[in-house]
Design an enzyme around this catalytic site. Structure first.
Site, PDB file in Angstrom:
ATOM      1  CD  GLU A 132      -3.097   0.931   0.458  1.00 14.64           C
ATOM      2  OE1 GLU A 132      -3.081   0.784  -0.613  1.00 14.64           O
ATOM      3  OE2 GLU A 132      -3.989   1.866   0.954  1.00 14.64           O
ATOM      4  CB  THR A 184      -5.028   8.153  -3.009  1.00 12.54           C
ATOM      5  OG1 THR A 184      -5.797   7.087  -3.062  1.00 12.54           O
ATOM      6  CG2 THR A 184      -5.017   8.711  -1.486  1.00 12.54           C
TER       7      THR A 184
HETATM    8  N1  HSE Z   1      -8.075   8.005   3.833  1.00 11.89           N
HETATM    9  C1  HSE Z   1      -7.515   7.968   2.664  1.00 11.89           C
HETATM   10  C2  HSE Z   1      -8.026   9.368   1.868  1.00 11.89           C
HETATM   11  C3  HSE Z   1      -8.044   6.917   1.873  1.00 11.89           C
HETATM   12  O1  HSE Z   1      -9.074   9.736   2.233  1.00 11.89           O
HETATM   13  O2  HSE Z   1      -7.280  10.049   1.340  1.00 11.89           O
HETATM   14  C4  HSE Z   1      -7.263   6.482   0.514  1.00 11.89           C
HETATM   15  O3  HSE Z   1      -6.697   5.501   0.758  1.00 11.89           O
END
Ligand code: HSE
Length: 315
Positions: A132, A184
């Site tokens: 990840e 992301t």
């Molecule tokens: N918590 C993360 C975000 C999730 O919202 O950016 C993405 O892996």
């Protein structure tokens, strides 16, 4: 007998669960990635084949999250042999459904199964996180629910900072993923670097309400708390096609709430029964179609079980 071939399935996940940015996640029933592994004589893990990615994922061992995670596992157990990986993507990439976490988790669980399961599920967390980390940072809000199932509270990446919470029995979700990629990194770049004290109080209050509602198994209170994100959702909403229209549309179709799944663009509508979740998923997909967006729709419950491995062949 020696195990010669093994597989693992790791479920899709929704990080954040609405207002719990970077600290809550849940496993989604039905969807996920599958990996098959087999021994090879040379050391190290390599990718032999990838299906379902439309040719988009790298095959190089040091760039693919599955081989990176499997290599971290082989190093952890001091393996002298290597393994070959066949990856079957069941999840769209960069969609907010934990695609990279599912590949990382499936790779490690498959490798552990091939080795005769010398490590317990909790001991696999670090290797999964290595995969990840290669694409979306070293955080556990997708990896933990994919590995352990249920709803997880991840206040760090060490196993003792992770709590598994049982999902409310009547929680159903409708997910619709429009055919646009929201990496992301891009969704995180949209976030503010500072928040006010007032925002902090509002946000922590909403997270507390959400965790309380989950423990009480109250889907209505859970849905209301999930939507009370005053920081992350407003900063990201513009990256999600038709987001402004989808919340009222989902509620007209019977949903209790609508939130961004993970970093998006998948949207998740919270419902109290399966028929409503199916209807809401269809209504959202129909609206995307009418507005010119191809999309994938699914509905279901939280998956209670985490990733599972299976022995496929022995000699
Ligand atoms: N918590 C993360 C975000 C999730 O919202 O950016 C993405 O892996």
């Amino acid at each position: 007998m020696t195990i010669t071939r093994a597989s693992a399935f790791a479920p899709a996940t929704m990080a954040n669960v609405g207002v719990g940015f970077d600290i809550l996640g849940l496993a989604v029933d039905g969807a996920g990635d599958t990996i098959i592994v087999e021994w090879r004589n040379e050391p190290g893990a390599v990718v032999l084949s990838i299906e379902g990615d439309n040719g988009k994922l790298p095959h190089e061992a040091d760039r693919n999250v599955a081989s990176i995670a499997a290599n971290a596992y082989l190093k952890q157990i001091g393996a002298t042999h290597g393994l070959g990986i066949h990856l079957k993507k069941g999840l769209p990439l960069a969609s907010g459904l934990g695609s990279s976490a599912a590949s990382s988790v499936a790779a490690v669980v498959a490798a552990n199964t091939l080795c005769g399961s010398p490590l317990k599920q909790e001991e696999l967390l670090d290797a999964c996180l290595e995969g990840e980390a290669a694409v979306s940072g070293r955080h556990a809000d997708n990896v933990a629910p994919s590995l352990f199932g249920g709803i997880t509270l991840t206040n760090g990446t060490q196993i003792e900072r992770i709590r598994r919470i049982a999902p409310p029995p009547s929680l159903y979700m409708a997910f619709v993923t429009p055919n646009v990629a929201v990496p992301t990194a891009m969704a995180r770049a949209a976030l503010p670097t500072h928040v006010t004290l007032k925002q902090m109080v509002q946000q922590t209050g909403a997270v507390a309400e959400l965790v309380d509602a989950i423990y009480r198994g109250d889907v209505r209170d859970m849905a209301a708390a999930m939507e009370r994100d005053g920081i992350v959702e407003p900063a990201r909403a513009h990256l999600m096609p038709l987001f402004g229209e989808m919340r009222p549309l989902a509620k007209d179709a019977g949903a209790l709430a609508l939130v961004i799944s993970g970093a998006g663009p998948t949207l998740c509508a919270v419902c109290e029964d399966e028929a409503t979740a199916a209807r809401v998923a269809q209504a959202m997909q129909d609206h995307y179609t009418a507005q010119g967006y191809a999309s994938l729709a699914r509905h279901g419950k939280v998956r209670d079980e985490g990733a599972v491995g299976e022995v496929l062949a022995e000699s």
